[in-house]
Design an enzyme around this catalytic site. Sequence first.
Site, PDB file in Angstrom:
ATOM      1  N   GLU A  11     -18.248  71.159  57.584  1.00  0.00           N
ATOM      2  CA  GLU A  11     -19.502  70.578  57.065  1.00  0.00           C
ATOM      3  C   GLU A  11     -19.406  70.355  55.554  1.00  0.00           C
ATOM      4  OE1 GLU A  11     -22.269  73.561  58.377  1.00  0.00           O
ATOM      5  OE2 GLU A  11     -22.953  72.282  60.008  1.00  0.00           O
ATOM      6  N   SER A  20     -23.833  69.891  62.072  1.00  0.00           N
ATOM      7  CA  SER A  20     -23.791  70.707  63.298  1.00  0.00           C
ATOM      8  C   SER A  20     -25.082  71.524  63.388  1.00  0.00           C
ATOM      9  CB  SER A  20     -22.581  71.637  63.252  1.00  0.00           C
ATOM     10  OG  SER A  20     -21.401  70.875  63.049  1.00  0.00           O
ATOM     11  N   LYS A  70     -25.408  77.781  54.764  1.00  0.00           N
ATOM     12  CA  LYS A  70     -25.031  77.108  56.010  1.00  0.00           C
ATOM     13  C   LYS A  70     -23.949  77.906  56.697  1.00  0.00           C
ATOM     14  CE  LYS A  70     -24.488  72.691  56.160  1.00  0.00           C
ATOM     15  NZ  LYS A  70     -25.180  72.743  57.474  1.00  0.00           N
ATOM     16  N   ALA A  84     -29.515  73.256  57.823  1.00  0.00           N
ATOM     17  CA  ALA A  84     -29.177  74.415  56.981  1.00  0.00           C
ATOM     18  C   ALA A  84     -29.929  75.629  57.503  1.00  0.00           C
ATOM     19  CB  ALA A  84     -29.540  74.161  55.519  1.00  0.00           C
TER      20      ALA A  84
HETATM   21  O1  LIG Z   1     -22.963  76.317  61.263  1.00  0.00           O
HETATM   22  C1  LIG Z   1     -23.968  75.681  61.474  1.00  0.00           C
HETATM   23  C2  LIG Z   1     -24.577  74.774  60.495  1.00  0.00           C
HETATM   24  O2  LIG Z   1     -24.404  75.162  59.164  1.00  0.00           O
HETATM   25  C3  LIG Z   1     -26.007  74.387  60.800  1.00  0.00           C
HETATM   26  O3  LIG Z   1     -26.282  73.188  60.143  1.00  0.00           O
HETATM   27  C4  LIG Z   1     -27.005  75.418  60.365  1.00  0.00           C
HETATM   28  O4  LIG Z   1     -26.693  76.656  60.956  1.00  0.00           O
HETATM   29  C5  LIG Z   1     -28.441  75.000  60.748  1.00  0.00           C
HETATM   30  O5  LIG Z   1     -28.520  74.934  62.128  1.00  0.00           O
HETATM   31  P1  LIG Z   1     -29.923  74.574  62.850  1.00  0.00           P
HETATM   32  O6  LIG Z   1     -30.186  73.112  62.563  1.00  0.00           O
HETATM   33  O7  LIG Z   1     -29.661  74.826  64.291  1.00  0.00           O
HETATM   34  O8  LIG Z   1     -30.981  75.465  62.255  1.00  0.00           O
END
Ligand SMILES: O=C[C@H](O)[C@H](O)[C@H](O)COP(=O)(O)O
Length: 280
Positions: A151, A73, A142, A131
């Site tokens: 996840e 996500s 995360k 992450a």
């Molecule tokens: O809850 C969200 C997940 O752990 C995401 O993988 C994490 O926050 C990283 O998100 P982004 O790719 O938008 O930096």
Amino acid sequence: MCGVIGRCFFGTVLRSARATQVVIFCAIHSAGSTKLGKTHASKMDGIEAGKKAAAVTAVNNHVKTNQVVGIGSGTTIISAVQRLAERVKEEGLKVICIPTSYQARQLILENKLTLGELEINPELDVAIDGADEIDADLTCIKGGGGCQTQEKIVAANAKEFIVIADSRKDVPVLGTNWKNGIPIEVIAMAWRPVQVQIEKRFGGKACLRMAQRKMGPVVTDNGNFILDWKFDKPDDWWKINTELKLIPGIVETGLFVKMARVAYFGTPEGKVEMRKASWL
Ligand SMILES: O=C[C@H](O)[C@H](O)[C@H](O)COP(=O)(O)O
């Protein structure tokens, strides 16, 4: 008279001087804010380029046809899903995609990939996810988007868990750049005693995550609340995670310890650095 004329003239000169100043100030300000805006925009472009480069490289290197793939996500995963869809079109790739959130489910459906579920596919070949921060041991924080529970379940049931991120996330110790704390999903009725327990046992501050566009706390895809634990200093994350999980009311932490086997970090120039876990 000349005094009056002088005053008028001087007043006119002053007003026009002021007007000129205002014009010059606005011009400088707008040039400056344009420059600032351009700087911010180019910085954001660089971050997006890094995310995309990491995501595409991970999909190309770790996904084979007839595999069951965990889809993370967040925002970095978007490029990974788009790359999967490209490979389906280009080479007839056949994959079953397991979501880690409603968002991931939407991404899979929007990109016309085959949606699977853990009840049918309990063992995955690979899971790919972003992450919020990744340290030298590939320990990850995360849950910045509140999705860490599903996840972690998906990542834990995959033969290999691959992390993708832009280079900002690559740090020597957790907490270097990510200041929002470690997301901890809690049963709603228990959030307050859990908050007390965390702060008493581990220090720092555990803050209930409040929603931005809805009154009250954030409610996760699993119907729970999130405490963001702003820890005082980096620690033995394996020990901390184990002890946190023993607190009644805690569903899951955003500490992914000894889970990621490989991480891909994308730079603003679109270069990718791959790092293998030291614990392997
Ligand atoms: O809850 C969200 C997940 O752990 C995401 O993988 C994490 O926050 C990283 O998100 P982004 O790719 O938008 O930096």
